[in-house]
Motif scaffolding. Structure first.
Motif, PDB file in Angstrom:
ATOM      1  N   ILE A 203       3.978  -0.754  -2.316  1.00 17.85           N
ATOM      2  CA  ILE A 203       2.339   0.994  -1.978  1.00 17.85           C
ATOM      3  C   ILE A 203       2.802   2.495  -2.031  1.00 17.85           C
TER       4      ILE A 203
ATOM      5  N   CYS B  68      -3.562   2.763   1.828  1.00 16.27           N
ATOM      6  CA  CYS B  68      -2.508   2.021   1.308  1.00 16.27           C
ATOM      7  C   CYS B  68      -1.775   1.026   1.800  1.00 16.27           C
TER       8      CYS B  68
ATOM      9  N   SER C 296       5.124  -6.050  -1.640  1.00 19.12           N
ATOM     10  CA  SER C 296       3.956  -5.836  -2.735  1.00 19.12           C
ATOM     11  C   SER C 296       4.912  -3.606  -1.630  1.00 19.12           C
TER      12      SER C 296
ATOM     13  N   SER D   1      -3.154  -6.970   0.523  1.00 16.95           N
ATOM     14  CA  SER D   1      -3.639  -7.211  -0.551  1.00 16.95           C
ATOM     15  C   SER D   1      -3.134  -8.363  -1.948  1.00 16.95           C
ATOM     16  N   GLU D   2      -1.905  -6.922  -2.252  1.00 17.91           N
ATOM     17  CA  GLU D   2      -0.930  -7.157  -3.407  1.00 17.91           C
ATOM     18  C   GLU D   2      -0.057  -8.260  -2.480  1.00 17.91           C
ATOM     19  N   ALA D   3       0.511  -8.452  -1.550  1.00 24.33           N
ATOM     20  CA  ALA D   3       1.470  -9.373  -1.035  1.00 24.33           C
ATOM     21  C   ALA D   3       0.758 -10.410  -0.971  1.00 24.33           C
TER      22      ALA D   3
ATOM     23  N   ASP E 117      -4.023  -1.444  -0.141  1.00 24.83           N
ATOM     24  CA  ASP E 117      -3.779  -2.551  -1.343  1.00 24.83           C
ATOM     25  C   ASP E 117      -2.402  -3.003  -0.604  1.00 24.83           C
ATOM     26  N   ALA E 118      -1.285  -2.547  -0.406  1.00 24.01           N
ATOM     27  CA  ALA E 118      -0.256  -3.634   0.261  1.00 24.01           C
ATOM     28  C   ALA E 118      -1.114  -4.960   0.749  1.00 24.01           C
TER      29      ALA E 118
END
Length: 338
Positions: free
Chosen positions: A32, A62, A30, A68-70, A65-66
């Motif tokens: 972000i 941020c 990720s 979560s996306e990873a 989100d990082a």
């Protein structure tokens, strides 16, 4: 059975708040990026206090989100990395406070990363680097030639004596009435014009590896103001083409000189100005004897992915910081005397 390594990286040195997760030193899960460009456009440049406040507003989101996306959680992480310089001191402190708090809360080691090392090591997204190598780092705040003798061993062999190249782009862009940041627009307009205004190429024939762009910037501003006072029209595309031709002539001349002085097999070109298509074209045309590696466009501007790539090198070297790590806004590589 091998255990995967995960590094969370935080970047907040200027006007982008960014958080990334890197797996096993080479897979970016990720990255972000919360940009503040719209907030700073009306000022024609970055306002430090405004930048710091924006970082405070979005840094926690941020990070969330990082992760979560990873697809990872804090307990999966092996370390937290953060940019501690160079940059705007207020902006740096926001990212560092977040990184130190996260590291302390989860019992993770803290990795200090030089922002310019991040730009350079973003090239690892393309392929693993062979050492020694030479790097041309070109951004809004820096223009320098760096000799990298081994992973994490950076030595400046030449740098600008005044304006950074990206700074020069933004200043002449402001004179022409272009929107900040002006680099991309100048590059696009330059491809439609001709080099007819013959701007100076400072120190291009001198033997040292130093750069200077203030004379070029002044010549540009003087030409533009004189034309306005006389009521003369200047061709915008030709202005951009002439300015960019001068910049690229200087960058290429000094880079070639550095390659002669420091024989290597690899040249890394990184930083925000590495996104410039004119620069990429000139490099492809004129640098033939060494491999040229340029990070992908998404990693050329400020981002935490590049900080993660640099952090993986520092992790392998065992380079960790205590929680009293402080920001160093003027942080620089060691200077290798020519």
């Amino acid at each position: 059975m091998t255990t995967d390594q995960y590094i969370l990286a935080i970047e907040s040195s200027c006007d982008e708040t960014s958080v990334a997760v890197l797996k096993n030193g080479k897979e970016l899960l990720s990255n972000i990026i919360a940009s503040q460009v719209e907030s700073h456009k009306r000022f024609g440049g970055v306002v430090p206090e405004v930048a710091s406040r924006h970082h405070v507003e979005v840094i926690t989101t941020c990070i969330e989100d990082a992760l979560s996306e990873a697809g990872v959680v804090a307990s999966d992480l092996d370390a937290v990395a953060v940019t501690y310089g160079p940059g705007l001191v207020g902006a740096l402190l926001v990212g560092m406070a977040a990184a130190k708090a996260f590291a302390w809360a989860h019992g993770l080691p803290l990795i200090p990363v030089n922002h310019m090392a991040g730009h350079l090591m973003a090239a690892r997204e393309v392929e693993e680097l062979e050492y020694p190598l030479l790097a041309l780092l070109v951004s809004g705040g820096h223009t320098e030639l760096v000799y990298v003798t081994a992973p994490g061993e950076y030595h400046i062999v030449g740098e600008t004596r005044d304006d950074a190249v990206g700074e020069a782009y933004d200043k002449v862009g402001r004179v022409m009435g272009l929107t900040y940041p002006a680099g991309r627009e100048i590059d696009e307009l330059a491809h439609k014009g001709q080099d007819v205004y013959q701007f100076p190429r400072a120190m291009i024939k001198e033997d040292h590896l130093e750069f200077s762009f203030s004379g070029l910037k002044s010549a540009f501003i003087n030409l533009h103001h004189n034309a306005q006072q006389k009521g003369e029209d200047l061709v915008l595309e030709d202005l951009c083409a002439s300015f960019q031709a001068a910049v690229l002539d200087i960058l290429l001349a000094k880079t070639k000189k550095a390659l002669e002085r420091y024989p290597v097999n690899t040249l890394v070109v990184a930083g925000g100005v590495a996104a410039n298509q004119g620069l990429r074209e000139r490099l492809a045309e004129e640098i033939r004897d060494v491999k040229v590696i340029i990070p992908p466009l998404r990693l050329c501007g400020d981002n935490a992915g590049m900080i993660a790539y640099a952090a993986a090198v520092e992790y392998d070297k065992g380079n960790f910081a205590s929680l009293d790590l402080n920001a160093k806004p003027s942080l620089a590589f060691d200077y290798l005397e020519n």
